[in-house]
Motif scaffolding. Sequence first.
Motif, mmCIF file in Angstrom:
data_model
loop_
_atom_site.group_PDB
_atom_site.id
_atom_site.type_symbol
_atom_site.label_atom_id
_atom_site.label_comp_id
_atom_site.label_asym_id
_atom_site.label_seq_id
_atom_site.Cartn_x
_atom_site.Cartn_y
_atom_site.Cartn_z
ATOM 1 N N ASP A 68 0.843 -1.194 0.000
ATOM 2 C CA ASP A 68 0.000 0.000 0.000
ATOM 3 C C ASP A 68 0.881 1.249 0.000
ATOM 4 N N GLY A 69 0.276 2.342 -0.430
ATOM 5 C CA GLY A 69 1.001 3.614 -0.431
ATOM 6 C C GLY A 69 0.580 4.484 0.744
ATOM 7 N N ILE A 70 1.546 5.163 1.306
ATOM 8 C CA ILE A 70 1.261 6.075 2.425
ATOM 9 C C ILE A 70 1.441 7.509 1.924
ATOM 10 N N ILE A 71 0.386 8.287 2.073
ATOM 11 C CA ILE A 71 0.370 9.673 1.564
ATOM 12 C C ILE A 71 0.166 10.622 2.734
ATOM 13 N N PRO A 72 0.922 11.742 2.834
ATOM 14 C CA PRO A 72 0.721 12.718 3.922
ATOM 15 C C PRO A 72 -0.714 13.248 3.916
ATOM 16 N N ALA A 73 -1.291 13.354 5.093
ATOM 17 C CA ALA A 73 -2.677 13.814 5.222
ATOM 18 C C ALA A 73 -2.853 15.246 4.717
ATOM 19 N N SER A 74 -1.744 16.026 4.675
ATOM 20 C CA SER A 74 -1.832 17.416 4.224
ATOM 21 C C SER A 74 -2.265 17.521 2.768
ATOM 22 N N GLU A 75 -2.039 16.456 1.986
ATOM 23 C CA GLU A 75 -2.438 16.488 0.577
ATOM 24 C C GLU A 75 -3.944 16.364 0.412
ATOM 25 N N PHE A 76 -4.645 16.014 1.499
ATOM 26 C CA PHE A 76 -6.107 15.883 1.436
ATOM 27 C C PHE A 76 -6.790 16.973 2.275
ATOM 28 N N ARG A 77 -6.015 18.013 2.572
ATOM 29 C CA ARG A 77 -6.563 19.066 3.421
ATOM 30 C C ARG A 77 -7.770 19.731 2.782
ATOM 31 N N TYR A 78 -7.771 19.780 1.460
ATOM 32 C CA TYR A 78 -8.899 20.415 0.766
ATOM 33 C C TYR A 78 -10.196 19.633 0.946
ATOM 34 N N ASN A 79 -10.089 18.335 1.347
ATOM 35 C CA ASN A 79 -11.264 17.468 1.475
ATOM 36 C C ASN A 79 -11.382 16.968 2.916
#
Length: 589
Positions: A68-79
Amino acid sequence: MSNLKNIQPLENFDWDEFENGAAQGSKDTLAKAYDETLNKIQEHEVVEGTVISLDKKEVVVNIGYKSDGIIPASEFRYNPELKVGDKVEVYVEDQEDKKGQLVLSHKKARLTKSWDLINKAFDNDEIVQGYIKCRTKGGMIVDVFGIEAFLPGSQIDVHPIRDYDVFVGKTMEFKVVKINQEFRNVVVSHKALIEAELEAQKKEIISHLEKGQVLEGTVKNITSYGVFVDLGGVDGLVHITDLSWGRVSDPHEVVSLDDKIKVVILDFDEERKRIALGLKQLTPHPWDALDENLKVGDHIKGKVVVIADYGAFVEVQPGVEGLIHVSEMSWSQHLRSAQEFLHVGDEVEAVILTLDRQERKMSLGIKQLKDDPWETIETKYPVGSKHTAKVRNFTNFGIFVELEEGVDGLIHISDLSWTKKVKHPSDFTSVGAEIEVVVLEIDKENRRLSLGHKQLEDNPWDTYETIYTPGSIHQGKITELMDKGAVITLNEGGEGFATPKHLTKEDGSQAKQGEELPFKVIEFNKETRRIILSHSRTFEEGKEEPKARRATSGTRKQNDAPAINNVAAGTSLGDLDVLAKLKADLENK
């Protein structure tokens, strides 16, 4: 997380083959079978994944790969509504990093997709939605599909924007007008969306316009040359000269931004879509309200509103002006500019010289408030009277002086001095200086005075005539030495001239400037004021007598006149005029 932990049950998995392969201990078969259960992915592509877990720092996304890929939560701040099970697009940066971890980015996926969407909107001339994030130099920053685009201030609206901050935080429609593929810069415009609509409105409005029509509009912009008025989709210009019947130096004196005003249509051009408007035309012309009893010769008061070299414009009432020409400001005939007499803002009283109500023109004068000095010139400045004048300017032939304002006169260069020969008036006096004069002649018709300065003293040549008789000897000083001779100042006050041959001293040397020597008068002319001198004649007197005898002896032989010899024997060269007379008598006989 380990790879085994991420293995999910598969419906199409062939367990018989797996068991046979396992029984046979075929690791290759097992690996191959496992790989076939995974999605085929490529690096640097956008794929869809599922959120399987998330917290404040990280979001775990499964794309059906080994890990699985781990993505920083800041990239989903808009949602902020993101939850487990949501489908999201991700960008595959690396299938495995050093730790064997799949590297994904949701932000890059959005950017990649957004760039495709923006290019598509640009190519197809589509309208896009954008969120105005903040203000920047020259415009605004707009979020379009997650990409920051630039909105120039001039492209926000068709009207000039005075407060950019009111647009921050708004979502508006835009049109992509420019893309820089190399630097990935995007320029959008909101103005472009409404221009087409406005163009249609303008055509509709202009088609119904008529000269003289009165409309209401809003002051849209104020410039140094006029005011732009919005007539409801089309703009018209009120030129600064059409704002008021009076003079307007700044349109702000008459109107302000956003004012609702009524204007009249003066002219319009359908092709160029230009409309000329007027504001002052809605009020009566001030000349129509001018006092009917006002006439030529009346005194009137006003304020200087404009100054030019040729004159001054005086506003006698709002919208009514008269011109005071510079020639009507003073009785003086000197060429002067209006700025020497008046300044903008001066309150003045003037006399009406001409009044044309039909042409709406008025000429005024201020010199007429004083008496013309030339009317009493013969009484105030009679011939022979002495006065003090002020030097105004020079010419090669004399000096122009002013006795009082409006009364000028000329001192001819020959009337400056009895004794000195003045080459140029500037050698005698200076501009602005005072000088004593005598009135010599009056020309009232042409307003001219002939003046003299030397006439303040008696003519010394009357005295010189008795002093500087031909043959007399006087002491003098050489004050100026030239190639043609020298100027000698005599002790009695006169001034004479000696040629170079008459400057030879007894020892044969030439006299020098500054030397004081005796000089003999060999010619005196009162009319031309000329005295011819000689130094050499003062010591050649005895040497010339024998020459005279020889000359008369020769004459006697030729004319057979023995009596002349006795006369000549006792005659010197100083009495040559007597000899000349005798010779003439003999020749007559």
